[in-house]
Design a protein around this motif. Sequence first.
Motif, PDB file in Angstrom:
ATOM      1  N   GLN A   1       0.819  -1.210   0.000  1.00 62.10           N
ATOM      2  CA  GLN A   1       0.000   0.000   0.000  1.00 62.10           C
ATOM      3  C   GLN A   1       0.856   1.265   0.000  1.00 62.10           C
ATOM      4  OE1 GLN A   1      -3.283   0.058  -0.460  1.00 62.10           O
ATOM      5  NE2 GLN A   1      -3.246  -2.161  -0.572  1.00 62.10           N
ATOM      6  N   ASN A   2       2.020   1.184   0.659  1.00 62.57           N
ATOM      7  CA  ASN A   2       2.891   2.350   0.761  1.00 62.57           C
ATOM      8  C   ASN A   2       4.332   1.884   0.926  1.00 62.57           C
ATOM      9  OD1 ASN A   2       4.203   4.746   1.264  1.00 62.57           O
ATOM     10  ND2 ASN A   2       3.233   5.118   3.242  1.00 62.57           N
ATOM     11  N   ALA A   3       5.063   1.850  -0.165  1.00 57.94           N
ATOM     12  CA  ALA A   3       6.452   1.391  -0.134  1.00 57.94           C
ATOM     13  C   ALA A   3       7.360   2.348   0.637  1.00 57.94           C
ATOM     14  CB  ALA A   3       6.980   1.200  -1.558  1.00 57.94           C
ATOM     15  N   LYS A   4       6.859   3.553   0.899  1.00 61.11           N
ATOM     16  CA  LYS A   4       7.641   4.531   1.655  1.00 61.11           C
ATOM     17  C   LYS A   4       7.396   4.433   3.161  1.00 61.11           C
ATOM     18  CE  LYS A   4       8.108   8.691   0.087  1.00 61.11           C
ATOM     19  NZ  LYS A   4       7.837  10.047  -0.440  1.00 61.11           N
ATOM     20  N   ALA A   5       6.574   3.495   3.584  1.00 61.87           N
ATOM     21  CA  ALA A   5       6.327   3.332   5.021  1.00 61.87           C
ATOM     22  C   ALA A   5       7.649   3.052   5.723  1.00 61.87           C
ATOM     23  CB  ALA A   5       5.347   2.191   5.264  1.00 61.87           C
ATOM     24  N   THR A   6       7.874   3.735   6.829  1.00 59.41           N
ATOM     25  CA  THR A   6       9.125   3.535   7.567  1.00 59.41           C
ATOM     26  C   THR A   6       9.015   2.282   8.433  1.00 59.41           C
ATOM     27  OG1 THR A   6       8.416   4.835   9.484  1.00 59.41           O
ATOM     28  CG2 THR A   6       9.499   6.037   7.663  1.00 59.41           C
ATOM     29  N   VAL A   7      10.164   1.790   8.835  1.00 63.72           N
ATOM     30  CA  VAL A   7      10.202   0.630   9.733  1.00 63.72           C
ATOM     31  C   VAL A   7       9.462   0.964  11.019  1.00 63.72           C
ATOM     32  CG1 VAL A   7      11.727  -0.831  11.118  1.00 63.72           C
ATOM     33  CG2 VAL A   7      12.323  -0.317   8.742  1.00 63.72           C
ATOM     34  N   LYS A   8       9.614   2.196  11.483  1.00 63.11           N
ATOM     35  CA  LYS A   8       8.934   2.618  12.710  1.00 63.11           C
ATOM     36  C   LYS A   8       7.414   2.571  12.526  1.00 63.11           C
ATOM     37  CE  LYS A   8       8.615   6.388  16.036  1.00 63.11           C
ATOM     38  NZ  LYS A   8       9.011   7.753  16.371  1.00 63.11           N
ATOM     39  N   GLU A   9       6.911   3.098  11.410  1.00 64.17           N
ATOM     40  CA  GLU A   9       5.471   3.078  11.142  1.00 64.17           C
ATOM     41  C   GLU A   9       4.949   1.644  11.059  1.00 64.17           C
ATOM     42  OE1 GLU A   9       5.126   7.198   8.497  1.00 64.17           O
ATOM     43  OE2 GLU A   9       5.519   5.295   7.498  1.00 64.17           O
ATOM     44  N   ILE A  10       5.698   0.793  10.369  1.00 61.09           N
ATOM     45  CA  ILE A  10       5.287  -0.612  10.232  1.00 61.09           C
ATOM     46  C   ILE A  10       5.262  -1.287  11.598  1.00 61.09           C
ATOM     47  CG2 ILE A  10       5.889  -2.859   9.244  1.00 61.09           C
ATOM     48  CD1 ILE A  10       7.138  -1.242   6.878  1.00 61.09           C
TER      49      ILE A  10
ATOM     50  N   LEU B   1       5.230  -4.797  16.769  1.00 62.35           N
ATOM     51  CA  LEU B   1       6.516  -5.482  16.854  1.00 62.35           C
ATOM     52  C   LEU B   1       7.576  -4.386  16.883  1.00 62.35           C
ATOM     53  CD1 LEU B   1       7.234  -8.538  16.736  1.00 62.35           C
ATOM     54  CD2 LEU B   1       7.662  -8.241  14.312  1.00 62.35           C
ATOM     55  N   SER B   2       8.659  -4.588  17.611  1.00 66.06           N
ATOM     56  CA  SER B   2       9.680  -3.538  17.679  1.00 66.06           C
ATOM     57  C   SER B   2      10.386  -3.378  16.331  1.00 66.06           C
ATOM     58  CB  SER B   2      10.686  -3.842  18.799  1.00 66.06           C
ATOM     59  OG  SER B   2      11.402  -5.012  18.498  1.00 66.06           O
ATOM     60  N   THR B   3      11.101  -2.270  16.192  1.00 69.91           N
ATOM     61  CA  THR B   3      11.687  -1.923  14.895  1.00 69.91           C
ATOM     62  C   THR B   3      12.768  -2.899  14.433  1.00 69.91           C
ATOM     63  OG1 THR B   3      13.227  -0.400  15.970  1.00 69.91           O
ATOM     64  CG2 THR B   3      11.190   0.542  15.085  1.00 69.91           C
ATOM     65  N   THR B   4      13.580  -3.416  15.331  1.00 67.39           N
ATOM     66  CA  THR B   4      14.663  -4.321  14.923  1.00 67.39           C
ATOM     67  C   THR B   4      14.139  -5.580  14.240  1.00 67.39           C
ATOM     68  OG1 THR B   4      16.133  -3.446  16.632  1.00 67.39           O
ATOM     69  CG2 THR B   4      16.693  -5.602  15.710  1.00 67.39           C
ATOM     70  N   PRO B   5      13.171  -6.312  14.820  1.00 67.67           N
ATOM     71  CA  PRO B   5      12.673  -7.487  14.113  1.00 67.67           C
ATOM     72  C   PRO B   5      11.960  -7.139  12.801  1.00 67.67           C
ATOM     73  CG  PRO B   5      11.720  -7.382  16.331  1.00 67.67           C
ATOM     74  CD  PRO B   5      12.637  -6.214  16.172  1.00 67.67           C
ATOM     75  N   VAL B   6      11.297  -5.987  12.734  1.00 66.83           N
ATOM     76  CA  VAL B   6      10.644  -5.575  11.488  1.00 66.83           C
ATOM     77  C   VAL B   6      11.708  -5.356  10.418  1.00 66.83           C
ATOM     78  CG1 VAL B   6       9.345  -3.725  10.353  1.00 66.83           C
ATOM     79  CG2 VAL B   6       8.559  -4.631  12.540  1.00 66.83           C
ATOM     80  N   HIS B   7      12.761  -4.639  10.787  1.00 71.09           N
ATOM     81  CA  HIS B   7      13.855  -4.399   9.843  1.00 71.09           C
ATOM     82  C   HIS B   7      14.472  -5.718   9.371  1.00 71.09           C
ATOM     83  CE1 HIS B   7      17.277  -2.482   7.940  1.00 71.09           C
ATOM     84  NE2 HIS B   7      18.058  -3.289   8.628  1.00 71.09           N
ATOM     85  N   GLU B   8      14.712  -6.637  10.300  1.00 68.53           N
ATOM     86  CA  GLU B   8      15.310  -7.934   9.955  1.00 68.53           C
ATOM     87  C   GLU B   8      14.396  -8.743   9.047  1.00 68.53           C
ATOM     88  OE1 GLU B   8      16.127  -9.558  13.811  1.00 68.53           O
ATOM     89  OE2 GLU B   8      17.966  -8.362  14.044  1.00 68.53           O
TER      90      GLU B   8
END
Length: 167
Positions: free
Chosen positions: A31-40, A46-53
Amino acid sequence: MLEKNMKKEQLPTTSLILDSKDISILRILQQNAKATVKEISQKIHLSTTPVHERIKRMEEHGVIKQYATLVDYAKIKKGLMVICYVSLKQHNKNAGAKFIKSVQEMNEIIECYNISGEFDFMLKVVIENMDAYYDFHVNKLSQSENIGHVQSVFVMGIIKQTHVLIN
């Protein structure tokens, strides 16, 4: 046979199993490829580190192929969309490879599919207007080696156009 000439992406041989969090991440990014890891991370709890990974893992395995900007064709003066069905005269490895190479060099062609049936390929062409399409058809597409028959279908309106695979 011609399918084998198309470049296939080399992906890791191990298959990636996606869980519900991965699916949620994909849904948001579609829906939004510009969504940040923080927003996701806030949306899926879920915290940002596992989302990023997870995102990095899906990129590495080819689940996420690329990030893109979708452009309104008409607003950049590409108001004519044409679906071209192409059949080749010869159906051998070299003939198919030459046609595929020529297609990849034509910027007016934004999608190309190797298809079954009466035609060998289906092309999606986006261009300024009918005069520009005529020029493209006569001076580029028809000049490609080994063209047997081309049938052009002009898109009158777009009813549905999406890149969303996961709802």
